[in-house]
Design an enzyme around this catalytic site. Structure first.
Site, short mmCIF file in Angstrom:
data_model
loop_
_atom_site.label_atom_id
_atom_site.label_comp_id
_atom_site.label_asym_id
_atom_site.label_seq_id
_atom_site.Cartn_x
_atom_site.Cartn_y
_atom_site.Cartn_z
N LYS A 104 26.09 38.65 32.04
CA LYS A 104 27.26 37.87 31.59
C LYS A 104 27.01 36.70 30.73
CE LYS A 104 31.60 36.35 33.47
NZ LYS A 104 32.39 35.95 34.78
N SER B 259 37.61 26.29 33.34
CA SER B 259 36.22 26.22 32.83
C SER B 259 36.28 26.44 31.16
CB SER B 259 35.31 27.08 33.52
OG SER B 259 35.17 26.88 34.64
N ARG C 112 46.29 29.62 40.36
CA ARG C 112 46.77 28.40 39.78
C ARG C 112 48.06 28.83 39.35
NH1 ARG C 112 42.31 28.01 35.58
NH2 ARG C 112 42.66 30.01 35.60
N HIS D 224 38.64 23.74 40.71
CA HIS D 224 37.72 24.70 41.84
C HIS D 224 37.42 23.45 42.83
CE1 HIS D 224 35.97 26.44 37.99
NE2 HIS D 224 36.45 27.40 38.66
O1 PNS Z 1 35.11 32.43 38.14
P1 PNS Z 1 35.18 34.02 37.86
O2 PNS Z 1 34.53 34.25 36.72
O3 PNS Z 1 36.65 34.33 37.87
O4 PNS Z 1 34.51 34.75 39.22
C1 PNS Z 1 34.67 36.08 39.22
C2 PNS Z 1 33.50 36.43 40.49
C3 PNS Z 1 32.38 36.19 40.19
C4 PNS Z 1 34.25 36.10 41.59
C5 PNS Z 1 33.75 38.14 40.26
O5 PNS Z 1 33.33 38.77 39.00
C6 PNS Z 1 32.67 38.70 41.25
O6 PNS Z 1 32.98 38.97 42.34
N1 PNS Z 1 31.67 39.32 40.64
C7 PNS Z 1 30.46 39.79 41.50
C8 PNS Z 1 30.62 41.34 41.17
C9 PNS Z 1 31.51 41.91 42.19
O7 PNS Z 1 31.38 42.00 43.66
N2 PNS Z 1 32.35 42.95 41.73
C10 PNS Z 1 33.32 43.33 42.16
C11 PNS Z 1 34.65 42.41 42.48
S1 PNS Z 1 35.56 41.83 40.81
#
Ligand code: PNS
Length: 162
Positions: A41, A128, A90, A17
């Site tokens: 979550k 992570s 990645r 990250h």
């Molecule tokens: O690190 P991650 O868990 O892959 O991040 C995922 C994240 C937080 C970017 C994604 O789940 C997100 O944008 N969540 C907020 C809700 C949302 O906007 N959902 C629609 C797009 S997936």
């Protein structure tokens, strides 16, 4: 000024990250790293802890802000005036999920563009969830995470053993 957001769970932030964030901070005038604080979550670390660890890990990047949000990323981006969403890519295994997310976001907020940045090859396998698993089994994660995360996880796993 072009503002970019870099959203994610960061549970915890890893060197992968950080690598992506450092690249983004060289391209955009301001980058907001935004922790998803979704109460539904199941996260390993609290939102506050994740934010705190990121703040300690990015203090060398002067154009980076650390924040948390709940709700839709596209809505959060609007409140910050961000036109760019950063994600790290990645390996091929990331592609499907990332593409789906980018396209959903494009539908929900057409004015926000997703840009993928690729970390150094040595950070490719770092995630992570792997870091969490190794730390909980008292393995050495020092080469995979920023120093504040290593210290924090060492302490909590040591206290769990006592
Ligand atoms: O690190 P991650 O868990 O892959 O991040 C995922 C994240 C937080 C970017 C994604 O789940 C997100 O944008 N969540 C907020 C809700 C949302 O906007 N959902 C629609 C797009 S997936």
């Amino acid at each position: 000024m072009t503002v970019a957001i870099y959203p994610g769970s960061f549970d915890p932030i890893t060197n992968g990250h950080l690598d992506v964030l450092e690249r983004a901070s060289k391209i955009f005038e301001k980058v907001i790293i935004a922790v998803l604080g979704n109460p539904n979550k199941n996260s390993f670390l609290s939102t506050e802890t994740r934010v705190e660890l990121i703040k300690k890990s990015v203090s060398h990047l002067k154009n980076v802000e650390v924040d948390s949000f709940i709700g839709l990323t596209v809505e959060y981006a609007k409140t910050k005036g961000a036109k760019v969403l950063i994600r790290g890519l990645r390996a091929v295994s990331d592609f499907e999920y990332e593409m789906q997310m980018a396209q959903i976001n494009q539908n929900l907020g057409p004015e926000l563009d997703t840009i993928f940045l690729v970390p150094k090859v040595e950070n490719n396998f770092v995630s992570s969830s792997i870091v969490k698993e190794v730390a909980l089994l008292s393995g050495d994660i020092s080469q995979f995470v920023p120093e504040p995360v290593n210290t924090y996880l060492k302490n909590i796993t040591k206290n769990q053993k006592n």
